[in-house]
Scaffold this motif. Structure first.
Motif, PDB file in Angstrom:
ATOM      1  N   ILE A  85       0.845  -1.199   0.000  1.00 34.43           N
ATOM      2  CA  ILE A  85       0.000   0.000   0.000  1.00 34.43           C
ATOM      3  C   ILE A  85       0.882   1.253   0.000  1.00 34.43           C
ATOM      4  O   ILE A  85       0.615   2.206  -0.738  1.00 34.43           O
ATOM      5  CB  ILE A  85      -0.962   0.003   1.206  1.00 34.43           C
ATOM      6  CG1 ILE A  85      -1.996  -1.123   1.052  1.00 34.43           C
ATOM      7  CG2 ILE A  85      -1.671   1.356   1.326  1.00 34.43           C
ATOM      8  CD1 ILE A  85      -2.842  -1.356   2.293  1.00 34.43           C
ATOM      9  N   PHE A  89       1.085   4.185  -2.758  1.00 38.28           N
ATOM     10  CA  PHE A  89       0.955   5.567  -2.316  1.00 38.28           C
ATOM     11  C   PHE A  89       2.035   6.426  -2.983  1.00 38.28           C
ATOM     12  O   PHE A  89       1.747   7.463  -3.586  1.00 38.28           O
ATOM     13  CB  PHE A  89       1.079   5.603  -0.785  1.00 38.28           C
ATOM     14  CG  PHE A  89       1.196   6.972  -0.180  1.00 38.28           C
ATOM     15  CD1 PHE A  89       0.073   7.758   0.024  1.00 38.28           C
ATOM     16  CD2 PHE A  89       2.440   7.464   0.222  1.00 38.28           C
ATOM     17  CE1 PHE A  89       0.182   9.021   0.611  1.00 38.28           C
ATOM     18  CE2 PHE A  89       2.554   8.721   0.806  1.00 38.28           C
ATOM     19  CZ  PHE A  89       1.420   9.501   0.996  1.00 38.28           C
ATOM     20  N   SER A 116      -3.962   8.434  -3.049  1.00 41.27           N
ATOM     21  CA  SER A 116      -5.108   7.789  -2.414  1.00 41.27           C
ATOM     22  C   SER A 116      -5.807   6.844  -3.388  1.00 41.27           C
ATOM     23  O   SER A 116      -6.131   5.704  -3.039  1.00 41.27           O
ATOM     24  CB  SER A 116      -6.085   8.858  -1.908  1.00 41.27           C
ATOM     25  OG  SER A 116      -7.215   8.255  -1.317  1.00 41.27           O
ATOM     26  N   ALA A 119      -3.574   3.811  -3.924  1.00 46.10           N
ATOM     27  CA  ALA A 119      -3.539   2.927  -2.760  1.00 46.10           C
ATOM     28  C   ALA A 119      -4.808   2.076  -2.669  1.00 46.10           C
ATOM     29  O   ALA A 119      -4.741   0.869  -2.413  1.00 46.10           O
ATOM     30  CB  ALA A 119      -3.354   3.748  -1.483  1.00 46.10           C
ATOM     31  N   TYR A 120      -5.963   2.702  -2.878  1.00 44.26           N
ATOM     32  CA  TYR A 120      -7.225   1.956  -2.818  1.00 44.26           C
ATOM     33  C   TYR A 120      -7.284   0.886  -3.901  1.00 44.26           C
ATOM     34  O   TYR A 120      -7.792  -0.221  -3.674  1.00 44.26           O
ATOM     35  CB  TYR A 120      -8.422   2.904  -2.928  1.00 44.26           C
ATOM     36  CG  TYR A 120      -8.930   3.399  -1.592  1.00 44.26           C
ATOM     37  CD1 TYR A 120      -9.924   2.709  -0.907  1.00 44.26           C
ATOM     38  CD2 TYR A 120      -8.393   4.537  -1.007  1.00 44.26           C
ATOM     39  CE1 TYR A 120     -10.390   3.153   0.328  1.00 44.26           C
ATOM     40  CE2 TYR A 120      -8.847   4.988   0.235  1.00 44.26           C
ATOM     41  CZ  TYR A 120      -9.843   4.293   0.898  1.00 44.26           C
ATOM     42  OH  TYR A 120     -10.288   4.730   2.120  1.00 44.26           O
ATOM     43  N   PRO A 126     -10.920  -3.204  -0.101  1.00 43.19           N
ATOM     44  CA  PRO A 126     -10.518  -2.120   0.804  1.00 43.19           C
ATOM     45  C   PRO A 126     -11.361  -2.080   2.076  1.00 43.19           C
ATOM     46  O   PRO A 126     -12.581  -2.207   2.015  1.00 43.19           O
ATOM     47  CB  PRO A 126     -10.751  -0.853  -0.038  1.00 43.19           C
ATOM     48  CG  PRO A 126     -10.763  -1.310  -1.445  1.00 43.19           C
ATOM     49  CD  PRO A 126     -11.340  -2.696  -1.412  1.00 43.19           C
ATOM     50  N   GLU A 128     -12.219   0.121   5.577  1.00 48.70           N
ATOM     51  CA  GLU A 128     -12.083   1.418   6.238  1.00 48.70           C
ATOM     52  C   GLU A 128     -11.605   1.223   7.676  1.00 48.70           C
ATOM     53  O   GLU A 128     -11.837   0.190   8.298  1.00 48.70           O
ATOM     54  CB  GLU A 128     -13.408   2.176   6.210  1.00 48.70           C
ATOM     55  CG  GLU A 128     -13.873   2.533   4.796  1.00 48.70           C
ATOM     56  CD  GLU A 128     -12.864   3.347   3.993  1.00 48.70           C
ATOM     57  OE1 GLU A 128     -12.081   4.098   4.587  1.00 48.70           O
ATOM     58  OE2 GLU A 128     -12.857   3.209   2.753  1.00 48.70           O
ATOM     59  N   THR A 130      -8.336   1.598   8.212  1.00 48.42           N
ATOM     60  CA  THR A 130      -6.957   1.154   7.988  1.00 48.42           C
ATOM     61  C   THR A 130      -6.137   2.324   7.451  1.00 48.42           C
ATOM     62  O   THR A 130      -6.627   3.450   7.365  1.00 48.42           O
ATOM     63  CB  THR A 130      -6.918   0.003   6.976  1.00 48.42           C
ATOM     64  OG1 THR A 130      -7.398   0.499   5.708  1.00 48.42           O
ATOM     65  CG2 THR A 130      -7.792  -1.161   7.424  1.00 48.42           C
ATOM     66  N   LEU A 132      -5.528   2.954   4.531  1.00 48.89           N
ATOM     67  CA  LEU A 132      -6.205   3.498   3.353  1.00 48.89           C
ATOM     68  C   LEU A 132      -7.061   4.699   3.738  1.00 48.89           C
ATOM     69  O   LEU A 132      -7.062   5.720   3.053  1.00 48.89           O
ATOM     70  CB  LEU A 132      -7.089   2.425   2.703  1.00 48.89           C
ATOM     71  CG  LEU A 132      -6.384   1.256   2.023  1.00 48.89           C
ATOM     72  CD1 LEU A 132      -7.409   0.223   1.570  1.00 48.89           C
ATOM     73  CD2 LEU A 132      -5.544   1.739   0.855  1.00 48.89           C
ATOM     74  N   THR A 133      -7.782   4.573   4.825  1.00 50.70           N
ATOM     75  CA  THR A 133      -8.620   5.674   5.307  1.00 50.70           C
ATOM     76  C   THR A 133      -7.766   6.878   5.673  1.00 50.70           C
ATOM     77  O   THR A 133      -8.118   8.024   5.355  1.00 50.70           O
ATOM     78  CB  THR A 133      -9.428   5.235   6.541  1.00 50.70           C
ATOM     79  OG1 THR A 133     -10.163   4.048   6.230  1.00 50.70           O
ATOM     80  CG2 THR A 133     -10.387   6.319   6.993  1.00 50.70           C
ATOM     81  N   ARG A 136      -6.647   8.610   2.566  1.00 51.05           N
ATOM     82  CA  ARG A 136      -7.752   9.371   1.964  1.00 51.05           C
ATOM     83  C   ARG A 136      -8.038  10.650   2.761  1.00 51.05           C
ATOM     84  O   ARG A 136      -8.291  11.705   2.173  1.00 51.05           O
ATOM     85  CB  ARG A 136      -9.020   8.513   1.916  1.00 51.05           C
ATOM     86  CG  ARG A 136     -10.158   9.171   1.116  1.00 51.05           C
ATOM     87  CD  ARG A 136     -11.461   8.429   1.288  1.00 51.05           C
ATOM     88  NE  ARG A 136     -11.873   8.458   2.681  1.00 51.05           N
ATOM     89  CZ  ARG A 136     -12.443   7.432   3.309  1.00 51.05           C
ATOM     90  NH1 ARG A 136     -12.697   6.307   2.666  1.00 51.05           N
ATOM     91  NH2 ARG A 136     -12.795   7.521   4.576  1.00 51.05           N
TER      92      ARG A 136
END
Length: 198
Positions: A85, A89, A116, A119-120, A126, A128, A130, A132-133, A136
């Protein structure tokens, strides 16, 4: 300070890696998702170390060359979910910075938005709460703030605040974190990376 040049970008990564190394064991101790294998900090650090090694091999300090080296180093050194990830990014950031001579707050906002998205896309399912959130949320703050905060240092401080707030919120989004009484390890690692860069 209105922009970042290639040499400064390289220093940001180097300083971030130094700070991150001091937090590896703590980040590992937070690691309960997707599996409690205690290696998120290690995997992210190895990715950063690979980036630093790639940066040491270049002779040109232009934004384009430095961002490409960051992207290549991250891809070559990515370990585990968090490393992959993180690599995506940096891939997204490099994609936007490819034709820039210097990096303004607007450029940084555009690159974080691309980071973002990248990464997603790197995760099949995906989740939320994590990292990733956190990515974002940092990108969202960047998009909403760059016009009113052209000073890079002040802008970066806003990104750090956004990262830390997002990390604090991760247990409210992911029950396994709440049950374990921890924040997301990868998200915390990303916040450490931004703080180190600052």
């Amino acid at each position: 300070m209105k922009h970042i040049d290639g040499e400064t970008l390289s220093r940001i990564i180097s300083e971030a890696k130094i700070v991150f190394e001091t937090k590896v064991e703590h980040i590992n101790s937070l690691n309960v998702f997707p599996v409690p294998d205690g290696d998120t900090g290690t995997n992210m650090f190895l990715t950063l170390k690979s980036i630093e090694e790639e940066l040491e091999s270049i002779t040109d300090s232009s934004v384009r060359t430095v961002s490409a080296a960051i992207s290549k180093g991250a891809l070559m050194g990515a370990r585990g979910n968090s490393g992959v990830i993180l690599a995506q990014f940096f891939q997204g950031i490099a994609h936007i910075l490819d034709n820039k001579l210097v990096i303004t707050a607007k450029d940084l906002a555009e690159s974080l938005n691309e980071a973002s998205i990248s990464a997603y896309k790197s995760v099949g399912n995906p989740t939320e709460g994590t990292m990733l959130t956190v990515i974002r949320d940092i990108a969202s703050t960047a998009n909403n703030s760059h016009e009113n905060t052209p000073d890079i240092l002040a802008f970066w401080q806003l990104l750090c605040q956004a990262a830390n707030k997002s990390v604090i919120d991760t247990p409210s989004l992911l029950p396994v974190l709440r049950e374990a009484g921890v924040v997301d390890a990868g998200g915390f690692g990303l916040a450490v990376l931004f703080e180190g860069g600052l």
